[in-house]
Design an enzyme around this catalytic site. Structure first.
Site, PDB file in Angstrom:
ATOM      1  CB  THR A  72      -1.006  29.680 -42.639  1.00 30.92           C
ATOM      2  OG1 THR A  72      -0.925  28.430 -41.947  1.00 30.92           O
ATOM      3  CG2 THR A  72       0.183  29.822 -43.570  1.00 30.92           C
ATOM      4  CE1 TYR A 163      -7.960  26.425 -37.533  1.00 28.89           C
ATOM      5  CE2 TYR A 163      -8.140  28.712 -38.232  1.00 28.89           C
ATOM      6  CZ  TYR A 163      -7.372  27.621 -37.904  1.00 28.89           C
ATOM      7  OH  TYR A 163      -6.002  27.726 -37.942  1.00 28.89           O
ATOM      8  CE  LYS A 193      -7.327  25.065 -41.065  1.00 33.49           C
ATOM      9  NZ  LYS A 193      -6.494  25.003 -39.851  1.00 33.49           N
ATOM     10  CB  SER A 195      -6.041  23.075 -36.199  1.00 26.85           C
ATOM     11  OG  SER A 195      -6.244  23.279 -37.581  1.00 26.85           O
ATOM     12  CG  ASP A 221       0.197  20.605 -42.234  1.00 29.62           C
ATOM     13  OD1 ASP A 221      -0.965  20.778 -41.812  1.00 29.62           O
ATOM     14  OD2 ASP A 221       0.788  21.443 -42.931  1.00 29.62           O
ATOM     15  CD  GLU A 222       3.662  19.096 -38.301  1.00 27.47           C
ATOM     16  OE1 GLU A 222       4.369  20.120 -38.386  1.00 27.47           O
ATOM     17  OE2 GLU A 222       2.417  19.133 -38.079  1.00 27.47           O
ATOM     18  CB  VAL A 236      -7.055  23.035 -43.825  1.00 25.90           C
ATOM     19  CG1 VAL A 236      -6.698  24.499 -44.104  1.00 25.90           C
ATOM     20  CG2 VAL A 236      -8.431  22.703 -44.369  1.00 25.90           C
ATOM     21  CB  SER A 238       1.258  26.175 -43.235  1.00 27.87           C
ATOM     22  OG  SER A 238       1.934  25.239 -42.397  1.00 27.87           O
TER      23      SER A 238
END
Length: 276
Positions: A72, A163, A193, A195, A221-222, A236, A238
């Site tokens: 981000t 990450y 993290k 992702s 996030d979703e 973690v 945005s």
């Protein structure tokens, strides 16, 4: 080049762990805002707004942890000197206001990543995170671990986070495989993290490492609610820059086992357009 040395090149990485060990103030958990790097209309970093940015996160969004120079924050699109200055500004402005400041120090060059790691330690960051190198990619777990170990060794007093973002790096080594025995190689390793949308891989990371008390930070996030069910200890992202307050309400609903309300929060957040 930064005006200090990472270490003696003829010493193996593990030797640099011996002087001090990572000891986070407390476990990194809850929401962590992946910060945006503010720019002027001329493409220069707008350092002047970072102080107000900190206050906004804390006072308006209830978010007191940040992840700087990640995806981000466009860290890999910034120069090394820009990344250092951005990290310095966040640490300076966040002092006594933020709980934890994690600096992403990943780079394609091992030496640059080590320099960024030692810089993060020098300025008083609370942890560092590293993405997998993605041009000449590590082809197996051992190669990736060796890269991460060398970076972690440059900042032996800082908690270290991997990450994991295979959609961008193209590195398909499963996180569950990577975590197997990782603290034997990287004693400062404190968490992940994650992702990626592979919830099976994420769930296996949690299930097979319950004794280690790692921070399992989800980065999509979703899908956060689903990750909470799988055992995520934090997130973690945005969207926590501007939806932190709402997402904290989802976390509170989940904590009190009000799953219907938690689901409503997740669905509403998925529908909400991101700011342009």
């Amino acid at each position: 080049m930064l005006p200090f040395r990472v270490g003696e090149p003829d010493k193996p990485a593990q030797d640099f762990f011996s002087s001090s060990m990572a000891s986070p103030k407390k476990k990194l958990q809850g929401l962590v805002a992946a910060t945006i790097t503010p720019m002027t209309e001329h493409g220069e970093i707008n350092f002047s707004v970072i102080g107000r940015y900190v206050d906004y996160l804390v006072e308006e969004q209830g978010v007191k942890n940040i992840f700087v120079n990640g995806t981000t924050g466009e860290g890999l699109s910034l120069s090394i000197s820009e990344r250092c200055r951005v990290a310095e500004e966040w640490v300076t402005e966040g002092r006594n206001k933020l709980d934890q400041i994690v600096i992403h120090v990943g780079a394609l060059s091992l030496k640059e990543s080590q320099e960024l790691a030692q810089h993060a330690a020098k300025i008083g960051a609370d942890g560092i995170a590293v993405i997998a190198p993605f041009f000449l990619k590590p082809w197996n777990k051992d190669v990736l671990i060796n890269f991460l170990k060398e970076v972690a060794a440059a900042a032996p007093a800082l908690p270290f986070y991997y990450y994991h973002i295979p959609a961008l790096t193209g590195v398909k080594i499963r996180a569950e495989e990577l975590l197997d025995g990782i603290q034997d190689k990287i004693p400062t390793f404190q968490g992940l993290k994650f992702s990626d949308t592979d919830l099976l891989d994420f769930g296996q990371c949690v299930d097979q490492n319950r004794q280690q008390q790692f921070a399992f930070l989800f980065g999509v996030d979703e899908q956060l609610l689903s990750a909470l069910v799988m055992g995520a200890t934090g997130a973690v992202g945005s969207t926590y820059n501007y939806l932190g307050k709402k997402t904290n309400q989802m976390l509170e609903a989940f904590e009190r086992k009000d799953f219907s309300s938690a689901l409503n929060h997740q669905v509403l957040e998925c529908r909400r357009p991101k700011p342009s």
